[in-house]
Design a protein around this motif. Sequence first.
Motif, PDB file in Angstrom:
ATOM      1  N   ASP A  25       0.834  -1.222   0.000  1.00 42.97           N
ATOM      2  CA  ASP A  25       0.000   0.000   0.000  1.00 42.97           C
ATOM      3  C   ASP A  25       0.858   1.257   0.000  1.00 42.97           C
ATOM      4  OD1 ASP A  25       0.783  -0.931   2.537  1.00 42.97           O
ATOM      5  OD2 ASP A  25      -0.679   0.375   3.541  1.00 42.97           O
ATOM      6  N   LYS A  26       2.116   1.156   0.391  1.00 44.25           N
ATOM      7  CA  LYS A  26       3.052   2.300   0.346  1.00 44.25           C
ATOM      8  C   LYS A  26       4.143   2.034  -0.685  1.00 44.25           C
ATOM      9  CE  LYS A  26       1.107   4.779   3.540  1.00 44.25           C
ATOM     10  NZ  LYS A  26       0.433   6.045   3.178  1.00 44.25           N
ATOM     11  N   LEU A  27       3.821   1.250  -1.683  1.00 40.64           N
ATOM     12  CA  LEU A  27       4.762   0.888  -2.747  1.00 40.64           C
ATOM     13  C   LEU A  27       6.105   0.399  -2.185  1.00 40.64           C
ATOM     14  CD1 LEU A  27       3.999   3.696  -5.374  1.00 40.64           C
ATOM     15  CD2 LEU A  27       2.806   1.555  -4.970  1.00 40.64           C
ATOM     16  N   ALA A  29       7.795   1.260   0.343  1.00 47.57           N
ATOM     17  CA  ALA A  29       8.756   2.282   0.794  1.00 47.57           C
ATOM     18  C   ALA A  29       9.524   1.753   2.003  1.00 47.57           C
ATOM     19  CB  ALA A  29       8.028   3.582   1.135  1.00 47.57           C
ATOM     20  N   ALA A  66       9.526   2.116  -3.720  1.00 49.73           N
ATOM     21  CA  ALA A  66       9.482   3.500  -4.218  1.00 49.73           C
ATOM     22  C   ALA A  66      10.309   4.434  -3.342  1.00 49.73           C
ATOM     23  CB  ALA A  66       8.041   3.978  -4.334  1.00 49.73           C
ATOM     24  N   ALA A  68      13.062   5.467   0.112  1.00 44.15           N
ATOM     25  CA  ALA A  68      12.981   5.584   1.565  1.00 44.15           C
ATOM     26  C   ALA A  68      11.598   6.148   1.884  1.00 44.15           C
ATOM     27  CB  ALA A  68      14.068   6.525   2.059  1.00 44.15           C
ATOM     28  N   ILE A  70       9.275   8.632   2.809  1.00 47.49           N
ATOM     29  CA  ILE A  70       9.373  10.095   2.893  1.00 47.49           C
ATOM     30  C   ILE A  70       8.630  10.637   4.122  1.00 47.49           C
ATOM     31  CG2 ILE A  70       8.872  12.255   1.642  1.00 47.49           C
ATOM     32  CD1 ILE A  70       9.125  10.587  -0.972  1.00 47.49           C
ATOM     33  N   SER A  71       7.623   9.904   4.598  1.00 52.36           N
ATOM     34  CA  SER A  71       6.880  10.396   5.774  1.00 52.36           C
ATOM     35  C   SER A  71       7.782  10.409   7.017  1.00 52.36           C
ATOM     36  CB  SER A  71       5.630   9.553   6.014  1.00 52.36           C
ATOM     37  OG  SER A  71       6.001   8.253   6.421  1.00 52.36           O
ATOM     38  N   PHE A  73      10.732  11.607   6.919  1.00 54.30           N
ATOM     39  CA  PHE A  73      11.700  12.689   6.688  1.00 54.30           C
ATOM     40  C   PHE A  73      11.268  14.022   7.292  1.00 54.30           C
ATOM     41  CE2 PHE A  73      13.719  11.090   2.414  1.00 54.30           C
ATOM     42  CZ  PHE A  73      14.277  10.031   3.093  1.00 54.30           C
ATOM     43  N   PHE A 109       8.356  -0.059  -9.816  1.00 51.17           N
ATOM     44  CA  PHE A 109       9.176   1.107  -9.475  1.00 51.17           C
ATOM     45  C   PHE A 109      10.353   0.723  -8.587  1.00 51.17           C
ATOM     46  CE2 PHE A 109       5.031   3.351 -10.094  1.00 51.17           C
ATOM     47  CZ  PHE A 109       5.444   4.236 -11.076  1.00 51.17           C
ATOM     48  N   LEU A 111      12.811   3.219  -7.035  1.00 50.73           N
ATOM     49  CA  LEU A 111      13.127   4.649  -6.965  1.00 50.73           C
ATOM     50  C   LEU A 111      13.894   4.956  -5.691  1.00 50.73           C
ATOM     51  CD1 LEU A 111       9.626   6.081  -8.030  1.00 50.73           C
ATOM     52  CD2 LEU A 111      11.599   5.597  -9.494  1.00 50.73           C
ATOM     53  N   GLY A 112      14.717   5.977  -5.743  1.00 50.33           N
ATOM     54  CA  GLY A 112      15.422   6.438  -4.553  1.00 50.33           C
ATOM     55  C   GLY A 112      16.119   5.288  -3.838  1.00 50.33           C
ATOM     56  N   PRO A 135      14.801  10.164  -7.464  1.00 47.77           N
ATOM     57  CA  PRO A 135      14.064  11.433  -7.360  1.00 47.77           C
ATOM     58  C   PRO A 135      14.530  12.354  -6.236  1.00 47.77           C
ATOM     59  CG  PRO A 135      12.652   9.519  -6.879  1.00 47.77           C
ATOM     60  CD  PRO A 135      14.065   9.063  -6.854  1.00 47.77           C
ATOM     61  N   HIS A 169      12.572   8.927 -14.820  1.00 47.76           N
ATOM     62  CA  HIS A 169      12.466   7.464 -14.707  1.00 47.76           C
ATOM     63  C   HIS A 169      13.055   6.812 -15.955  1.00 47.76           C
ATOM     64  CE1 HIS A 169       8.806   7.752 -11.772  1.00 47.76           C
ATOM     65  NE2 HIS A 169       9.917   8.243 -11.277  1.00 47.76           N
ATOM     66  N   PHE A 250       5.796  16.708  -1.625  1.00 48.50           N
ATOM     67  CA  PHE A 250       5.452  15.301  -1.879  1.00 48.50           C
ATOM     68  C   PHE A 250       4.225  14.917  -1.055  1.00 48.50           C
ATOM     69  CE2 PHE A 250       5.526  10.797  -0.746  1.00 48.50           C
ATOM     70  CZ  PHE A 250       5.492  10.223  -2.013  1.00 48.50           C
ATOM     71  N   LYS A 253       1.151  16.252  -2.388  1.00 48.87           N
ATOM     72  CA  LYS A 253       0.958  15.826  -3.781  1.00 48.87           C
ATOM     73  C   LYS A 253       0.962  17.019  -4.744  1.00 48.87           C
ATOM     74  CE  LYS A 253      -1.554  11.570  -2.464  1.00 48.87           C
ATOM     75  NZ  LYS A 253      -0.607  10.503  -2.675  1.00 48.87           N
TER      76      LYS A 253
HETATM   77  N1  COA Z   1       7.576   7.187   0.957  1.00 53.49           N
HETATM   78  C1  COA Z   1       6.389   7.160   1.588  1.00 53.49           C
HETATM   79  N2  COA Z   1       5.229   6.860   0.968  1.00 53.49           N
HETATM   80  C2  COA Z   1       5.284   6.581  -0.339  1.00 53.49           C
HETATM   81  C3  COA Z   1       6.477   6.590  -1.054  1.00 53.49           C
HETATM   82  C4  COA Z   1       7.669   6.905  -0.348  1.00 53.49           C
HETATM   83  N3  COA Z   1       8.859   6.929  -0.939  1.00 53.49           N
HETATM   84  N4  COA Z   1       6.218   6.273  -2.340  1.00 53.49           N
HETATM   85  C5  COA Z   1       4.906   6.081  -2.413  1.00 53.49           C
HETATM   86  N5  COA Z   1       4.328   6.258  -1.208  1.00 53.49           N
HETATM   87  C6  COA Z   1       2.911   6.131  -0.856  1.00 53.49           C
HETATM   88  C7  COA Z   1       2.105   7.321  -1.357  1.00 53.49           C
HETATM   89  O1  COA Z   1       2.200   8.405  -0.440  1.00 53.49           O
HETATM   90  C8  COA Z   1       0.730   6.708  -1.402  1.00 53.49           C
HETATM   91  O2  COA Z   1       0.212   6.655  -0.088  1.00 53.49           O
HETATM   92  P1  COA Z   1      -1.329   7.055   0.202  1.00 53.49           P
HETATM   93  O3  COA Z   1      -2.121   6.053  -0.601  1.00 53.49           O
HETATM   94  O4  COA Z   1      -1.460   6.894   1.668  1.00 53.49           O
HETATM   95  O5  COA Z   1      -1.488   8.470  -0.296  1.00 53.49           O
HETATM   96  C9  COA Z   1       0.993   5.278  -1.842  1.00 53.49           C
HETATM   97  O6  COA Z   1       2.357   5.019  -1.526  1.00 53.49           O
HETATM   98  C10 COA Z   1       0.790   5.062  -3.313  1.00 53.49           C
HETATM   99  O7  COA Z   1       1.577   6.005  -4.028  1.00 53.49           O
HETATM  100  P2  COA Z   1       0.982   7.030  -5.098  1.00 53.49           P
HETATM  101  O8  COA Z   1       1.905   8.201  -5.162  1.00 53.49           O
HETATM  102  O9  COA Z   1      -0.442   7.328  -4.821  1.00 53.49           O
HETATM  103  O10 COA Z   1       1.105   6.145  -6.423  1.00 53.49           O
HETATM  104  P3  COA Z   1       1.245   6.675  -7.911  1.00 53.49           P
HETATM  105  O11 COA Z   1       1.071   5.486  -8.787  1.00 53.49           O
HETATM  106  O12 COA Z   1       0.382   7.870  -8.150  1.00 53.49           O
HETATM  107  O13 COA Z   1       2.768   7.176  -8.037  1.00 53.49           O
HETATM  108  C11 COA Z   1       5.157   7.002  -7.685  1.00 53.49           C
HETATM  109  C12 COA Z   1       3.817   6.256  -7.918  1.00 53.49           C
HETATM  110  C13 COA Z   1       6.208   5.966  -7.401  1.00 53.49           C
HETATM  111  C14 COA Z   1       5.528   7.803  -8.948  1.00 53.49           C
HETATM  112  C15 COA Z   1       5.003   7.971  -6.489  1.00 53.49           C
HETATM  113  O14 COA Z   1       4.469   7.248  -5.402  1.00 53.49           O
HETATM  114  C16 COA Z   1       6.282   8.608  -6.031  1.00 53.49           C
HETATM  115  O15 COA Z   1       6.775   9.521  -6.671  1.00 53.49           O
HETATM  116  N6  COA Z   1       6.827   8.155  -4.882  1.00 53.49           N
HETATM  117  C17 COA Z   1       7.972   8.732  -4.223  1.00 53.49           C
HETATM  118  C18 COA Z   1       9.237   8.390  -4.948  1.00 53.49           C
HETATM  119  C19 COA Z   1      10.386   9.097  -4.295  1.00 53.49           C
HETATM  120  O16 COA Z   1      10.525  10.293  -4.314  1.00 53.49           O
HETATM  121  N7  COA Z   1      11.274   8.303  -3.700  1.00 53.49           N
HETATM  122  C20 COA Z   1      12.503   8.773  -3.166  1.00 53.49           C
HETATM  123  C21 COA Z   1      12.455   8.837  -1.701  1.00 53.49           C
HETATM  124  S1  COA Z   1      14.052   9.323  -1.112  1.00 53.49           S
END
Ligand code: COA
Length: 261
Positions: A25-27, A29, A66, A68, A70-71, A73, A109, A111-112, A135, A169, A250, A253
């Motif tokens: 649910d938090k991809l 993270a 996706a 670390a 971010i919440s 941070f 994904f 990422l980061g 990112p 990406h 972030f 949104k």
């Molecule tokens: N940290 C905390 N929560 C994260 C997260 C992260 N790195 N990446 C995704 N999530 C959470 C989102 O906040 C969301 O939570 P919510 O449903 O409670 O709002 C959930 O995961 C789903 O992500 P969402 O952004 O709604 O999916 P999307 O398909 O629209 O976008 C991404 C996907 C990967 C493009 C986008 O989630 C994103 O940019 N994530 C952060 C990537 C990032 O900057 N990572 C580097 C961290 S150092």
Amino acid sequence: MGEIASLLDVRNEGGILIITLNRPDKLNALNRALLKELDEQIEFAYSSDAVKGIIITGSGAKAFAAGADISEFSALQPHEAQLLSQEGQLIFEKIDKLTKPVIAAVNGFALGGGFELALACHIRIASDNAKFGLPESTLGLLPGYGGTQRLPQIIGKGRALEMMLTADHTTAQTALSWGLVNAVTTQEELLPASIAMLQKFFTKAPTSIQEILRCTHLALETSGTSFLQESKSFGRCAGTEDFKEGVHAFMEKRKASFTGK
Ligand code: COA
């Protein structure tokens, strides 16, 4: 050992420890609790003869990880940020240094910090929906889990800088052409292909495998000084207004608006 882990799903299939990051649910993270569990599993792999190799993957159809979390941070002070970076570096370096093969099966994904985790693995195999990116510059940060060090080693300085400075990406096919991943499969074939590669390794002499991994790690070893600089830079960035803006943007949104302060 793995059965009690909650943020990881862990199973041993014929000597292959399959570690699934399990926060779909938090991809997936990487929060502190998940990293602690991952560290425990890596320690277990170091000490257990029942583990011959590792696959790290993500749960769900969308993400490997996706980044670390971010919440975690939002209230981070610079010295805490430096420490967080150092703790992550330590765990990822343990993976890199392991003399049992580790494959990142990247199923979406990466990422980061999630991408940095894949970079610390010895080999990456991606499903065709995988997306790689760093990112951090969008958040007022820089990759702080070894990414500034490992990515240029793997794809060269120019491409690594492009990824870090644009935060764009990169698709699985481009990653393949850059040598960032060894193979691209369908989503269904990702785990079987990763298992098959490890099983092929296991047909070779165990001591050879161990020593090849040890020497190859030495060939590409990053100095402690450059890891420390990465952590210090991470801490420095965390002291800026732009970092606060990046994290708030972030969470809210929206697109960040940076001032250079
Ligand atoms: N940290 C905390 N929560 C994260 C997260 C992260 N790195 N990446 C995704 N999530 C959470 C989102 O906040 C969301 O939570 P919510 O449903 O409670 O709002 C959930 O995961 C789903 O992500 P969402 O952004 O709604 O999916 P999307 O398909 O629209 O976008 C991404 C996907 C990967 C493009 C986008 O989630 C994103 O940019 N994530 C952060 C990537 C990032 O900057 N990572 C580097 C961290 S150092």
